[in-house]
Design a protein around this motif. Structure first.
Motif, PDB file in Angstrom:
ATOM      1  N   ARG A 227       7.687  72.394 -56.518  1.00 47.07           N
ATOM      2  CA  ARG A 227       9.061  72.084 -56.918  1.00 47.07           C
ATOM      3  C   ARG A 227       9.426  72.952 -58.098  1.00 47.07           C
ATOM      4  NH1 ARG A 227       8.345  65.728 -57.775  1.00 47.07           N
ATOM      5  NH2 ARG A 227       6.573  66.562 -58.898  1.00 47.07           N
ATOM      6  N   PHE A 228      10.502  73.659 -57.965  1.00 49.43           N
ATOM      7  CA  PHE A 228      10.889  74.572 -59.030  1.00 49.43           C
ATOM      8  C   PHE A 228      11.922  73.950 -59.938  1.00 49.43           C
ATOM      9  CE2 PHE A 228       9.005  77.418 -56.054  1.00 49.43           C
ATOM     10  CZ  PHE A 228       8.398  78.353 -56.866  1.00 49.43           C
ATOM     11  N   SER A 229      11.784  74.261 -61.203  1.00 48.33           N
ATOM     12  CA  SER A 229      12.808  73.884 -62.154  1.00 48.33           C
ATOM     13  C   SER A 229      13.991  74.817 -61.944  1.00 48.33           C
ATOM     14  CB  SER A 229      12.228  74.041 -63.553  1.00 48.33           C
ATOM     15  OG  SER A 229      13.224  74.309 -64.470  1.00 48.33           O
ATOM     16  N   ASN A 230      15.180  74.306 -62.084  1.00 47.17           N
ATOM     17  CA  ASN A 230      16.337  75.147 -61.788  1.00 47.17           C
ATOM     18  C   ASN A 230      16.635  76.166 -62.872  1.00 47.17           C
ATOM     19  OD1 ASN A 230      17.693  75.338 -59.455  1.00 47.17           O
ATOM     20  ND2 ASN A 230      18.885  73.468 -59.729  1.00 47.17           N
ATOM     21  N   THR A 231      16.330  75.809 -64.093  1.00 48.32           N
ATOM     22  CA  THR A 231      16.607  76.730 -65.195  1.00 48.32           C
ATOM     23  C   THR A 231      15.351  77.498 -65.538  1.00 48.32           C
ATOM     24  OG1 THR A 231      16.459  74.691 -66.412  1.00 48.32           O
ATOM     25  CG2 THR A 231      18.596  75.743 -66.321  1.00 48.32           C
ATOM     26  N   ARG A 232      15.508  78.504 -66.397  1.00 47.88           N
ATOM     27  CA  ARG A 232      14.383  79.378 -66.687  1.00 47.88           C
ATOM     28  C   ARG A 232      13.558  78.842 -67.839  1.00 47.88           C
ATOM     29  NH1 ARG A 232      17.232  79.733 -62.996  1.00 47.88           N
ATOM     30  NH2 ARG A 232      18.072  81.652 -62.133  1.00 47.88           N
TER      31      ARG A 232
ATOM     32  N   SER B 281      20.940  67.668 -63.426  1.00 51.80           N
ATOM     33  CA  SER B 281      21.210  68.908 -64.129  1.00 51.80           C
ATOM     34  C   SER B 281      22.612  69.407 -63.766  1.00 51.80           C
ATOM     35  CB  SER B 281      20.152  69.928 -63.713  1.00 51.80           C
ATOM     36  OG  SER B 281      20.600  71.224 -63.895  1.00 51.80           O
ATOM     37  N   PRO B 282      23.355  69.909 -64.766  1.00 47.31           N
ATOM     38  CA  PRO B 282      24.754  70.250 -64.492  1.00 47.31           C
ATOM     39  C   PRO B 282      24.953  71.275 -63.380  1.00 47.31           C
ATOM     40  CG  PRO B 282      24.065  70.959 -66.697  1.00 47.31           C
ATOM     41  CD  PRO B 282      22.993  70.086 -66.167  1.00 47.31           C
ATOM     42  N   ASP B 283      24.044  72.218 -63.248  1.00 46.59           N
ATOM     43  CA  ASP B 283      24.282  73.204 -62.199  1.00 46.59           C
ATOM     44  C   ASP B 283      23.410  72.963 -60.977  1.00 46.59           C
ATOM     45  OD1 ASP B 283      21.972  73.850 -63.372  1.00 46.59           O
ATOM     46  OD2 ASP B 283      22.417  75.968 -63.699  1.00 46.59           O
ATOM     47  N   TYR B 284      23.045  71.732 -60.791  1.00 50.29           N
ATOM     48  CA  TYR B 284      22.254  71.437 -59.596  1.00 50.29           C
ATOM     49  C   TYR B 284      23.115  71.626 -58.352  1.00 50.29           C
ATOM     50  CZ  TYR B 284      19.486  68.956 -56.177  1.00 50.29           C
ATOM     51  OH  TYR B 284      18.762  68.627 -55.060  1.00 50.29           O
TER      52      TYR B 284
ATOM     53  N   LEU C  76      24.839  89.566 -72.609  1.00 45.44           N
ATOM     54  CA  LEU C  76      24.199  89.948 -71.354  1.00 45.44           C
ATOM     55  C   LEU C  76      22.732  90.283 -71.572  1.00 45.44           C
ATOM     56  CD1 LEU C  76      24.529  90.503 -68.352  1.00 45.44           C
ATOM     57  CD2 LEU C  76      25.124  92.842 -68.907  1.00 45.44           C
ATOM     58  N   LEU C  77      22.474  90.981 -72.677  1.00 45.46           N
ATOM     59  CA  LEU C  77      21.103  91.365 -72.987  1.00 45.46           C
ATOM     60  C   LEU C  77      20.238  90.111 -73.161  1.00 45.46           C
ATOM     61  CD1 LEU C  77      19.468  93.915 -73.437  1.00 45.46           C
ATOM     62  CD2 LEU C  77      19.872  93.673 -75.876  1.00 45.46           C
ATOM     63  N   ASN C  78      20.820  89.105 -73.793  1.00 47.30           N
ATOM     64  CA  ASN C  78      20.064  87.866 -74.035  1.00 47.30           C
ATOM     65  C   ASN C  78      19.716  87.143 -72.760  1.00 47.30           C
ATOM     66  OD1 ASN C  78      19.703  87.943 -76.748  1.00 47.30           O
ATOM     67  ND2 ASN C  78      21.693  86.998 -77.186  1.00 47.30           N
ATOM     68  N   LYS C  79      20.615  87.191 -71.836  1.00 48.92           N
ATOM     69  CA  LYS C  79      20.320  86.403 -70.639  1.00 48.92           C
ATOM     70  C   LYS C  79      19.926  87.301 -69.466  1.00 48.92           C
ATOM     71  CE  LYS C  79      24.829  86.294 -68.785  1.00 48.92           C
ATOM     72  NZ  LYS C  79      26.141  85.794 -68.680  1.00 48.92           N
ATOM     73  N   TRP C  80      19.417  88.469 -69.795  1.00 48.96           N
ATOM     74  CA  TRP C  80      19.024  89.427 -68.755  1.00 48.96           C
ATOM     75  C   TRP C  80      18.039  88.811 -67.771  1.00 48.96           C
ATOM     76  CZ3 TRP C  80      20.618  93.774 -66.729  1.00 48.96           C
ATOM     77  CH2 TRP C  80      19.740  94.550 -65.979  1.00 48.96           C
TER      78      TRP C  80
ATOM     79  N   ASP D 114      23.992  81.811 -64.871  1.00 48.19           N
ATOM     80  CA  ASP D 114      25.411  82.033 -65.095  1.00 48.19           C
ATOM     81  C   ASP D 114      26.170  81.705 -63.810  1.00 48.19           C
ATOM     82  OD1 ASP D 114      27.050  82.719 -67.077  1.00 48.19           O
ATOM     83  OD2 ASP D 114      27.218  84.834 -66.520  1.00 48.19           O
ATOM     84  N   GLU D 115      27.252  81.004 -63.959  1.00 46.54           N
ATOM     85  CA  GLU D 115      28.009  80.676 -62.754  1.00 46.54           C
ATOM     86  C   GLU D 115      29.466  81.095 -62.918  1.00 46.54           C
ATOM     87  OE1 GLU D 115      27.052  78.340 -59.986  1.00 46.54           O
ATOM     88  OE2 GLU D 115      24.943  78.416 -60.551  1.00 46.54           O
TER      89      GLU D 115
END
Lengths: 577, 525
Positions: A373-378, A400-403, B132-136, B142-143
């Protein structure tokens, strides 16, 4: 549902005769026409088995399903041959079999014929694309379902099992489990207070009733009474710590070190002082706080400073003041694994299924499939307040907000294994999976003596495993009731197959000999000792060439295996009769 | 004889020309100079000694691999007097068709620009650059609202173009004969028939062991596998790209694949390459292009929704954005029938000296483009390496899948090969599908355009791409597509509409393994 159950109206005594009496003993009441519902495995009743004759070779429709299937029909069945050959029909049951068979396989040629075969033989009869309709709203009886398992089919299944009484099941879960149980030939659902042979109970029922329920010999339920010894975080750790000490005493440090697969953990508030001591020893590391009795990631938070936990204690105390009757909730503080293995920058954990059939002796099966199961965020350690990063629980992910429900967030274990193999080579993967086997075994052994062994009980555990960057697996927790709700088509298939195979192993139908090392997707991992992959007596001498019988994340060709298994079982049965 | 010799010398001249500008050339030169210090190099036999030195130190292998790489990319030598556009595409009507297709794409792109009033390119403000560099590494989180953007074109638009292709010099005639091509593609091109395919794909025959097929030969699969892995390691130790290419025709062991592919594609991750990648990254950060939004949208529509590839979303953005800025991709237009679109600095429309290629790499992404990268993420985890592999795969193979040309690996030939195979060897099925309005090509076209990416399980797909690399040809795609139909012929005979047929094939598990073509090829004959 109605139709599914009315099936018991068949030849022989009316169901009311044995269902209606209701008393505890009634289940075991033998009747002249029917063997008692608990099929005594020692007595296969060879005479009865021959009631339905094996078909003469030219007959296309296989008349018996689970007992008398002539194996060679498998190979002979081509795509074009429709089994429902018009013409003189044999009388009685066989005719019905033929009709039902025809309905299934006549529809769409080869692909479907396959489904139909399996469905009748092994109790799989799920439309592949139905998961989303199916797993919502089981309270309603659906027309489509009725079509799949009509009264005739269940009847056939019954008649083929030597006119055994149906297996009465009960469950409160309305997800894949219900689908599997309802589609299993020869099984009928029992509601409310009805008598049952098989109960997939939930944990709350277990708490209330397990101590004062009398169970017949053949009855099975899906949990051990004190499963929490393994599945509550604090007990698990306590048991593992004790087991480790015991191993160190009996087998030395090396063996004890094999138990070091759980992060340092303290129970709060009882071990608070030990925890503070440990905390001071290793400043700067991150700890994770988990409520012991809650699941699905609720109430979890991370911290680095003792002050955070002080505040938290104050908070909880305050809330306790408001609700006087609530006792202090138990938590565990666990050293947080700061270098998890990442794929595509994401954290993940593995869900693996282990089926325990008995604790004394320990008999445990490992399922081949599972998922990551992967976490959605990094993943980053910089923002430890963001719990979405750290928790891979689908339940948390959903908030999660962007689920995005359409987006997958699971990888089947095969895919994961393949990914690792291409990155680290097969050897490293082999070692990792061996280490995981070790986790399953050691954790079960640690509670072996504590758990009340009961031959009525079996339990399907969901293990949560985290892998770190050194490819070392860590045990996060064990779930007694892993989610059986499907999140996608793939997930639905995984879970239905898992449950079907679980039922095959539980073997209410008494088809197995007890010597099987593999049933469908389950491999026997431990049978009062390690199980060897090779046949023959286990080689305990040198332990050098010993290969354990586990295939986690390997190809799961369960259908083929089940076919072979049940065919050979029939042949054996026939030979012995 | 004379002709052949002059051909050869022409090829040699071409390759020498090409390599002279390369990094390898300067490295070799440096090595040669450095070697003069060595005691074994004598002045009297200087040339021989240096050659010997190159051989021992492994530089000769590198040169060999480079030459081999050039050979597999470079088109057949043409007459020296032939104009360069012949190198791109010898047939005039193909060139014209490609030209007008490009115009259509550009028009669509331009109208999107005007509609949304977004410039083709702009410099990012400093704040945005930093962000952009920060979230490379997490661009997927990003949506942005991309609902107004739509892919410039999808494979099915492209198929319409191919269907309408006609050769003006070829009279089809009204009379039907058994030779009449009943498929959608109506151009006479030479495609291979089964005996030729068998000869070409001889290693895929039943008598040769294959990885990924468990019931192949008399040899037990485990034995074959162990032996195969052992040979693979030997090939890698030799660092010989020609040997690797031959080896991979039988499929590559999972653990060796990444290295084998890199060897065949002649990619070595030198510090310069990493630096180059970093430069591209800087370009991305400094400038915002309209195509970025297209790439973004495409990844969101395809890979992010894919059960297999969603994990790699971030890698895909990194690779594709860098790819769009990479001007070295332009050189592949020398042998691609397509030409890079031009844009003009505002107000200077039509003035050649103000023309720039847009996007800088000359490739406009279409719906599904990101699926060319996605499977590679399984193999390469270093973004710069992943990038290089993808770029090389693109300029060797993938570009052919969306440009109109008569090349045997071009999409037109693949379509024709697919239809011919079906029509010749499965005539009932072909006719049935045609009658119900489900022309097989309408189903299989997107498989081929995407090189089956997203339509096969990853392990199967990688085995398939092994063969593409091994045979240096995309024809296997058409053969596989036809084989899938043959494999499912019984079911397909029963469907009654295109929609039903489509539903059947959308499930990627239906296509079982890449070994099918082998069997089908042999069975059909």
């Amino acid at each position: 549902m109605r139709s599914g159950h009315s099936c018991s109206v068949g030849p022989g005594p009316a169901p009311a005769a044995w269902r209606g009496t209701g008393g505890l003993e009634s289940a075991a009441l033998p009747s002249p026409a029917q063997p008692p519902p608990p099929p005594p495995p020692a007595d296969p009743q060879p005479g009865r088995e021959m009631v339905v004759e094996p078909p003469p070779p030219p007959l296309q429709a296989p008349p018996t399903l689970s007992v008398m299937w002539p194996p060679r029909l498998w190979s002979r069945r081509g795509a074009g041959q429709s089994p429902s050959v018009p013409g003189p029909r044999p009388a009685g049951q066989r005719q019905l079999v033929g009709a039902a068979w025809g309905r299934h396989s006549g529809e769409t040629g080869r692909g479907r014929t396959f489904i139909a075969k399996d469905s009748l033989l092994f109790g799989v009869c799920l439309e592949p694309n139905k998961w989303n309709q199916n797993y919502k709203g089981h309270g309603l009886s659906k027309g489509k379902e009725r079509k799949i398992i009509g009264p005739e089919q269940t009847f056939i299944a019954l008649s083929c099992r030597e006119q055994r009484a149906p297996i009465r099941f009960k469950t409160t879960q309305l997800n894949t489990l219900m689908d599997v149980l309802r589609h299993r030939p020869g099984w009928v659902e029992v509601k409310d207070e009805g008598e049952w042979d098989f109960y997939w109970c939930d944990l709350s029922w277990l708490r209330e009733n397990s101590d004062h329920t009398y169970m017949d010999e053949h009855v099975r339920i899906s949990h051990f009474r004190n499963h929490y010894e393994l599945t509550r975080k604090n007990y698990m750790v306590k048991n593992l710590k004790r087991f480790r000490k015991q191993l160190e005493r009996e087998a030395g440090k090396l063996e004890a070190a094999k138990c070091d697969f759980f992060p340092k953990t303290f129970e709060l508030p009882s071990e608070y002082h030990l925890f503070v001591e440990e905390f001071r020893k290793n400043p700067g590391i991150t700890w994770i706080m988990k409520p012991v009795a809650r699941s699905q990631g609720k109430g979890i938070f991370l911290f680095r400073r003792l002050k955070d936990i002080m505040d938290w204690r104050k908070d909880t105390r305050n809330s306790d003041d408001q609700k006087d009757d609530i006792t202090v909730e138990n938590y565990v503080a666990q050293r947080y694994i700061e270098n998890p293995y990442l794929i595509g920058g994401r954290k993940f954990d593995l869900r693996v299924y282990v089926l325990v059939m008995s604790y004394i002796p320990l008999r445990a099966w490992l399922y081949r499939d599972g998922f990551a199961r992967f976490s959605n965020t990094r993943f980053t350690l910089n923002s430890i307040d963001d719990q979405y990063v750290h928790l891979t629980n689908v339940a948390v992910q959903k908030t999660s907000p962007d689920y995005h429900p359409k987006k997958g967030s699971k990888w089947m274990l095969q895919r994961f294994r393949q990914y690792l193999a291409s990155k680290h080579g097969p050897q490293a993967v082999e070692t990792l999976f061996r280490d995981m086997d070790n986790i399953f075994i050691k954790s079960l052994q640690s509670v072996q003596k504590v758990i009340i062994s009961d031959k009525h009980c079996f339990e399907l555990y969901g293990y949560d495993i985290l892998i770190d960057q050194d490819l070392k697996p860590w045990l996060l927790e064990v779930n007694a009731s892993p989610s059986l709700t499907a999140s996608s088509q793939e997930d639905y298939e995984l879970k239905t197959c898992l449950l079907e195979d679980t039922l095959h192993v539980v073997d209410m139908e008494a088809r197995l000999t007890g010597r099987e090392k593999r049933v469908g997707g389950f491999d026997l991992m431990w049978n009062d000792g390690p199980v060897s992959r090779e046949d023959g007596p286990p080689d305990l001498s040198g332990m050098g060439n010993f290969v354990t019988n586990t295939h986690l994340g390997c190809v799961n060709d369960r259908k083929k295996q089940l076919r072979q298994l049940f065919c050979s079982l029939q042949v054996q049965k026939k030979a012995s009769s | 004889m004379l002709q052949e010799e002059s051909d050869l010398s022409l090829i040699i001249a071409q390759i020498v020309q090409k390599l002279k500008g390369s990094n390898l050339y300067s490295q070799l030169e440096r090595q040669a100079w450095a070697s003069l210090q060595r005691p074994e190099i004598k002045l009297e036999s200087l040339k021989e000694d240096i050659k010997e030195f190159f051989k021992i130190s492994g530089w000769e292998k590198k040169l060999q691999n480079a030459v081999y790489g050039e050979l597999s990319v470079f088109p057949l030598p043409s007459h020296p007097a032939a104009p360069p556009e012949h190198l791109k595409e010898p047939l005039v009507y193909m060139r014209k068709a490609q030209g007008s297709w490009e115009k259509r794409i550009l028009k669509s792109l331009n109208s999107m620009c005007t509609e949304l009033s977004i410039p083709l390119a702009r410099k990012r403000p400093v704040g945005e650059q930093k962000e952009l560099l920060n979230k490379w590494n997490e661009m997927g989180t990003d949506e942005p609202d991309l609902s107004l953007f739509r892919p410039v074109y999808a494979p099915k638009d492209f198929l319409e173009v191919l269907i309408n292709l006609r050769n003006p010099n070829y009279e089809n005639g009204d009379s039907l004969s058994f030779r009449t091509h009943l498929g959608l593609i109506q151009i006479p091109l030479k495609v291979k028939d089964i005996p030729e395919l068998k000869e070409c794909f001889v290693e895929l025959g039943l008598n040769t062991g294959q990885l990924g097929i468990d019931d192949s030969t008399q040899v037990p699969p485990e034995l074959f596998e162990n032996e195969h892995v052992r040979i693979g390691q030997k090939v890698l130790a030799e660092q010989d790209s020609a040997a690797a290419q031959q080896y991979i025709r039988q499929g590559s062991p999972t653990a060796l694949r990444a290295e084998l592919w890199a060897l065949i594609l002649n990619i070595s991750s030198e510090p310069e390459d990493v630096l180059y990648y970093e430069q591209l990254k800087t370009n991305v950060i400094q400038h915002d292009l309209l195509v970025d939004s297209l790439i973004y949208k495409d990844v969101k529509l395809t890979a992010s929704n894919d059960d297999y590839y969603f994990v790699f979303e971030d890698y895909l953005y990194q690779v594709l954005l860098c790819f769009s800025r990479d001007t070295s991709v332009l050189s592949h237009f020398a042998y691609n029938s397509a030409s890079p679109p031009k844009s003009y600095i505002r107000g200077k429309l039509g003035l050649e000296e103000y023309a720039v290629f847009y996007p800088p790499n000359g490739v406009i992404p279409f719906h599904g483009f990101s699926m060319y990268v996605a499977p590679l993420c399984f193999l390469y985890h270093e973004p710069s390496k992943l990038y290089q592999i993808f770029r090389e795969m693109y300029v060797r193979f993938f570009f052919r899948l969306h440009s109109i040309s008569s090349h045997p690996s071009g999409i037109v030939s693949l379509c024709l090969l697919f239809e011919t195979l079906l029509q010749t060897y499965l005539p009932q099925l072909f006719y049935h599908l045609r009658e119900i309005g489900a022309q097989p090509l309408r189903i299989s076209f997107k498989w081929m355009v995407r090189a089956f990416s997203g339509y096969l399980a990853t392990d199967q797909l990688l085995l398939l791409w092994d063969r593409i690399l091994g045979y240096n040809s995309l024809e296997i795609l058409a053969v596989l597509a036809a084989a899938v139909f043959a494999f499912r012929a019984v079911n397909l005979m029963e469907v009654t509409s295109l929609a039903a047929a489509e539903v059947m094939r959308n499930n990627r598990r239906i296509i079982i393994w890449c070994g099918i073509p082998v069997y089908t090829l042999l069975k059909l004959e």
